[in-house]
Write an enzyme that holds these catalytic residues in place. Structure first.
Site, PDB file in Angstrom:
ATOM      1  N   PRO A   1      37.326  50.618  42.150  1.00 36.06           N
ATOM      2  CA  PRO A   1      37.430  51.343  40.906  1.00 36.06           C
ATOM      3  C   PRO A   1      37.952  50.465  39.795  1.00 36.06           C
ATOM      4  CG  PRO A   1      38.793  52.285  42.646  1.00 36.06           C
ATOM      5  CD  PRO A   1      38.407  50.932  43.045  1.00 36.06           C
ATOM      6  N   GLU A   2      37.223  50.470  38.731  1.00 36.81           N
ATOM      7  CA  GLU A   2      37.697  49.862  37.504  1.00 36.81           C
ATOM      8  C   GLU A   2      38.040  51.018  36.560  1.00 36.81           C
ATOM      9  OE1 GLU A   2      35.128  46.603  36.249  1.00 36.81           O
ATOM     10  OE2 GLU A   2      34.261  46.524  38.239  1.00 36.81           O
TER      11      GLU A   2
END
Length: 273
Positions: A2-3
């Site tokens: 996840p960014e």
DNA sequence: CACGAGACCTGTTCGC
DNA sequence: TGCGAACAGGTCTCGT
């Protein structure tokens, strides 16, 4: 995994709820289970569980790639690293294979931190600045002006790609969105930051904001088995497209390794430094 | 200050 | 088909 956009999507989902899942706001944490000791970074698991019990979820947000749960009086932070995710399920559901920490809520549901690769971490702290204090500015914060961003760029002689992924420089970009942003801005990933002109710096900030906003709009990206998010993976312009034609000019996308990370760019649209 | 390598982990995909 | 290598959204630490 996840960014920024993926973390933002998770925070929004937990805060606003969905058709099937009501919001977590207002829920007390009535119990918990640590299934992988290292998943709790601090305090020690026993104290973590004792201290979190009966605290109420007041607010759910994001800072950089951190999920931020304001409790009362402490703050619960998660960093999902490569493969973490937060799920809501019934308290009596069987424990899934990669659950590392579960928190039972007052209404019978359970918040589960699932993380196959075991890199993710949770913290319970009195002052979140203890953990978040070093983070750079939020890329989507309007308070970050092109001038300020330009000044920050000129202060570093590093290559753009690793600089954009440095969370002290800017909070939230990771490998995918850094590559996508550089392509939007037509800048080569190995360009020295301090050598950018003012207009190139502005273009870079615009590119960053554009890819992040598009990612958020599509509820993030889902890559293979690790993370079930949104649809943004279908709109990557360079990431994971080595050898395929650039969507702007048709030249084959190139893959190089920068700072031990796969880096994708168009050699024609993003001419070398 | 900047960079590269190695570590932390598991699961999937690739190449022979 | 099988099997080891390479690779994966991230960050930390150590050495040069």
């Amino acid at each position: 995994m996840p960014e920024l956009p993926e973390v933002e999507s998770i925070a929004t989902r937990l805060r606003q709820g969905t058709h099937e899942q009501p919001s977590l706001l207002g829920q007390p944490i009535v119990a918990g289970q640590v299934l992988w000791e290292l998943a709790v970074a601090s305090p020690a698991p026993t104290e973590f569980l004792a201290r979190i019990r009966s605290q109420v979820i007041q607010q759910i947000g994001r800072r950089g790639k951190f999920l931020v749960f304001r409790l009362s009086p402490d703050t619960l932070l998660f960093h999902l690293r490569m493969s973490g995710d937060l799920l809501i399920e019934g308290r009596s559901a069987p424990l899934a294979a990669h659950h590392r920490l579960t928190l039972d809520l007052g209404d019978g549901r359970r918040l589960a931190f699932n993380d196959p690769r075991k890199f993710g971490r949770a913290w319970l702290v009195g002052d979140p600045q203890e953990i978040l204090g070093e983070l750079g500015p939020e890329p989507l914060d309007p308070a970050l002006t092109a001038e300020e961003f330009g000044r920050r760029l000129s202060a570093h002689r590093r290559q753009l790609k690793p600089l954009l992924m440095d969370q002290r420089f800017l909070a939230g970009l990771g490998n995918i969105y850094a590559d996508e942003a550089l392509h939007h801005a037509h800048l080569h990933p190995l360009t020295q930051a301090s050598r950018l002109s003012a207009s190139q710096g502005e273009r870079l900030l615009q590119g960053i904001r554009q890819v992040l906003q598009e990612g958020i709009r599509r509820n993030g990206a889902s890559i293979d088995w690790a993370y079930r998010g949104g649809e943004f993976q279908n709109y990557f312009r360079v990431y994971g497209r080595a050898g395929e034609p650039c969507l702007e000019c048709g030249a084959p996308i190139q893959r190089i390794v920068v700072g031990q990370r796969g880096t994708h760019f168009c050699p024609a649209c993003q001419p070398g430094p």
